[in-house]
Design an enzyme around this catalytic site. Sequence first.
Site, PDB file in Angstrom:
ATOM      1  N   HIS A 317       0.856  -1.189   0.000  1.00 39.74           N
ATOM      2  CA  HIS A 317       0.000   0.000   0.000  1.00 39.74           C
ATOM      3  C   HIS A 317       0.894   1.241   0.000  1.00 39.74           C
ATOM      4  CE1 HIS A 317      -4.017   1.776   0.388  1.00 39.74           C
ATOM      5  NE2 HIS A 317      -3.346   2.774   0.934  1.00 39.74           N
ATOM      6  N   HIS A 347      -0.516  11.838  -5.850  1.00 38.09           N
ATOM      7  CA  HIS A 347      -1.025  11.882  -4.470  1.00 38.09           C
ATOM      8  C   HIS A 347       0.124  11.740  -3.474  1.00 38.09           C
ATOM      9  CE1 HIS A 347      -3.831  11.087  -1.121  1.00 38.09           C
ATOM     10  NE2 HIS A 347      -2.877  10.274  -0.718  1.00 38.09           N
ATOM     11  N   GLU A 375      -3.737  15.069   2.621  1.00 39.30           N
ATOM     12  CA  GLU A 375      -4.241  14.168   1.570  1.00 39.30           C
ATOM     13  C   GLU A 375      -4.640  14.925   0.315  1.00 39.30           C
ATOM     14  OE1 GLU A 375      -3.286  11.220   4.048  1.00 39.30           O
ATOM     15  OE2 GLU A 375      -3.723  11.160   1.905  1.00 39.30           O
TER      16      GLU A 375
HETATM   17  O1  KAW Z   1      -4.519   5.261   1.009  1.00 37.72           O
HETATM   18  C1  KAW Z   1      -4.385   6.029   0.083  1.00 37.72           C
HETATM   19  C2  KAW Z   1      -2.989   6.476  -0.361  1.00 37.72           C
HETATM   20  C3  KAW Z   1      -1.965   6.158   0.738  1.00 37.72           C
HETATM   21  C4  KAW Z   1      -1.572   7.412   1.597  1.00 37.72           C
HETATM   22  O2  KAW Z   1      -0.750   8.274   0.837  1.00 37.72           O
HETATM   23  O3  KAW Z   1      -2.733   8.154   1.968  1.00 37.72           O
HETATM   24  C5  KAW Z   1      -0.798   6.948   2.887  1.00 37.72           C
HETATM   25  C6  KAW Z   1      -1.612   5.953   3.723  1.00 37.72           C
HETATM   26  C7  KAW Z   1      -0.790   5.506   4.899  1.00 37.72           C
HETATM   27  C8  KAW Z   1      -0.899   6.184   6.124  1.00 37.72           C
HETATM   28  C9  KAW Z   1      -0.137   5.768   7.224  1.00 37.72           C
HETATM   29  C10 KAW Z   1       0.740   4.675   7.085  1.00 37.72           C
HETATM   30  C11 KAW Z   1       0.841   4.025   5.848  1.00 37.72           C
HETATM   31  C12 KAW Z   1       0.091   4.446   4.757  1.00 37.72           C
HETATM   32  N1  KAW Z   1      -0.536   8.127   3.710  1.00 37.72           N
HETATM   33  C13 KAW Z   1       0.699   8.680   3.743  1.00 37.72           C
HETATM   34  O4  KAW Z   1       1.656   8.247   3.141  1.00 37.72           O
HETATM   35  C14 KAW Z   1       0.805   9.903   4.581  1.00 37.72           C
HETATM   36  C15 KAW Z   1       1.858  10.793   4.401  1.00 37.72           C
HETATM   37  C16 KAW Z   1       1.944  11.941   5.175  1.00 37.72           C
HETATM   38  C17 KAW Z   1       0.991  12.218   6.144  1.00 37.72           C
HETATM   39  C18 KAW Z   1      -0.060  11.321   6.342  1.00 37.72           C
HETATM   40  C19 KAW Z   1      -0.152  10.172   5.564  1.00 37.72           C
HETATM   41  N2  KAW Z   1      -5.441   6.510  -0.641  1.00 37.72           N
HETATM   42  C20 KAW Z   1      -6.807   6.153  -0.276  1.00 37.72           C
HETATM   43  C21 KAW Z   1      -7.907   6.893  -1.063  1.00 37.72           C
HETATM   44  C22 KAW Z   1      -7.454   7.929  -1.987  1.00 37.72           C
HETATM   45  C23 KAW Z   1      -7.441   9.262  -1.728  1.00 37.72           C
HETATM   46  N3  KAW Z   1      -6.994   9.955  -2.823  1.00 37.72           N
HETATM   47  C24 KAW Z   1      -6.702   9.073  -3.822  1.00 37.72           C
HETATM   48  C25 KAW Z   1      -6.221   9.270  -5.111  1.00 37.72           C
HETATM   49  C26 KAW Z   1      -5.949   8.147  -5.901  1.00 37.72           C
HETATM   50  C27 KAW Z   1      -6.165   6.878  -5.412  1.00 37.72           C
HETATM   51  C28 KAW Z   1      -6.677   6.671  -4.089  1.00 37.72           C
HETATM   52  C29 KAW Z   1      -6.937   7.788  -3.327  1.00 37.72           C
HETATM   53  C30 KAW Z   1      -7.014   4.637  -0.609  1.00 37.72           C
HETATM   54  O5  KAW Z   1      -6.206   4.078  -1.390  1.00 37.72           O
HETATM   55  O6  KAW Z   1      -7.997   4.112  -0.089  1.00 37.72           O
HETATM   56 ZN    ZN Z   2      -2.241  10.078   1.231  1.00 36.85          ZN
END
Ligand code: KAW
Ligand code: ZN
Length: 590
Positions: A317, A347, A375
């Site tokens: 992920h 993203h 986000e």
């Molecule tokens: O989960 C993500 C992308 C991953 C992330 O970049 O948000 C990531 C998630 C994460 C958080 C904590 C630990 C491991 C993974 N968040 C980060 O990398 C992150 C970085 C800095 C601050 C906070 C979070 N997107 C969501 C939904 C989504 C929102 N915008 C999108 C655009 C395109 C595709 C999906 C999405 C999903 O796939 O359900």
């Molecule tokens: Zn994110």
Amino acid sequence: LINNVSAAEAFLATYNAEASQVSNRYAEASWTYNTNITEYNQEIMLKERLAADKFSQEAAWNASGYNLTVMDATMRRQFVKIMDIGTAAQTNETKLIHLGQIESEMETIYSTAKACLAPEKCLPLDPDLTRIFTTSRDYDQLIAAWKGWRDATGPKLKNLYTEFVTLSNEAVRNLGHADLGAYWRSRYDTPEFEADVQALFDQLRPLYEHLHAHARRRLKTIYGKDKFPSSGHIPAHLLGNMWAQQWSSLVDEFVPYKGKPSLDVTPEMVHQNYTAEKIFHTADNFFQSLGMIPMPEPFWNKSMLKKPTDGRDVVCHASAWDFSNGIDFRIKQCTDITQQHLETAHHEMGHIEYYLQYKDQPLVFQKGANPGFHEAVGDVIALSVQTPEHMKSIGLLHSVSNDTETDINFLMSMALQKIAFLPFGFLIDQWRWRVFSGDTKPEQYNEHWWNLRCRYQGVSAPVERSASDFDPGAKFHIPANTPYIRYFVSFVIQFQFHKALCDKSGYIGPLHRCDIYNSTEAGTALSEMLKLGSSKPWTDEMQNLTGQAKMDAQPLMDYFKPLLEYLRKENGNDYGWDPICPDLTPTSSG
Ligand SMILES: O=C(CCC(O)(O)[C@H](Cc1ccccc1)NC(=O)c1ccccc1)N[C@@H](Cc1c[nH]c2ccccc12)C(=O)O
Ligand SMILES: [Zn+2]
């Protein structure tokens, strides 16, 4: 209490230096585990997590010895954040260690799970199951992937999750929070946050209901009406995504005017031999065109931009990492050569750009103004990148015409990503907040999950579900303990940001055709907000950039206005679904 302001300043200086070191050590250990899941790496990561938790406890205790009333607002804000240590507040070391073990165990189960479609054919989510959902239109193959993935995750996670809830609630209650959900919501500062989010969702429901009706009608022509329950729900495995959270894979089936050139640029990316690196250089180029900060050297040397091929297990992920030393920032993504991964790359790079912009803030301010801001950054850029004009300018689309039909087709392709997502982005934490508050008991986990899925998303389970299933566990953010309402917030505010930046770039015209590429005016305005990190309330930062201090769905509604008019005309009264789930017992489904 210590009333001496210079002593407080000295404390902060020491804290920033030490906390950066501790964060760096934990990030390195966490990275090693995430990019090579082994028991040894898990053990090291858990040791570093315990050390970081103990450091937080010590720092919070020391900070509590200072008199906040003699400080200025910025200093006081730092002390309050230093004392807000979340589940690290658990003073019983055995429980603290156990909580860490449970969290990493859940993440390992999810990240190493494989769905067995046949006895010797067990496939991981990335890229195999994801590709099936993107390309297959075989009803039974999709059911096998859908059910197989849930069988491989939910049952193994359910009891761990129950323990996780108990331990997490106990820990944050030491800080005066009612439960973990209350602690998560507190990050949005505003006490009426829950009501605001509900109001936004209610305002956007008509847009979703009409899109849902259109999708259902088109899917009936593909799979046959008999595959759809009379309740009006869409079986959850038919929407081109493991969780039915975004429907972009079905753009060619769902566009109103099929005669037009396809808007799916995946084939062209493959044809041009796009690589993961090229995808990320494309994103980096956009940020540079705005005069924003380029990805630094360590980003290109140390990121993991592809799934390793040496057989090791990784957390696929996507995520963006800050190593708290001002120079080391990385993305971990199992990139596939698809349009959706091009968007995800933007993203993720949006997170990195935020890190770069606020890296000189005091450590506790090196965060998003609120989690939704973090986000939204990359997605705002992606709104410009995905316009047909921009896609043409980077050679991924060849013929772009300006007629109404192309416009409606483009708006449909964007709605499959942005409108389709809204109920999903809303319901995940509606479910979790009630689990944390104790309203939803473990034996009700799955029933309450499907109540929300049927009621808000209008999707139903394609096969019978039982209390021994734990379908929330099939979505990364639940076993990975990552809050989700941040994405719903992001999908609303990213259109407010997009509108503000388009205005600043001097763009005149419909919002959905705006491309801020090369606009240093837009880049400067965005950078000024990102540089603040969480040093100011998010309402102040929202006010500075957009001219108003609240979340507002109007820019999103304006963006999709032409599409809603089209859908209302097409649907007439044929839209909507029963709030309760269809009865799945074999006799009634015919
Ligand atoms: O989960 C993500 C992308 C991953 C992330 O970049 O948000 C990531 C998630 C994460 C958080 C904590 C630990 C491991 C993974 N968040 C980060 O990398 C992150 C970085 C800095 C601050 C906070 C979070 N997107 C969501 C939904 C989504 C929102 N915008 C999108 C655009 C395109 C595709 C999906 C999405 C999903 O796939 O359900
Ligand atoms: Zn994110």
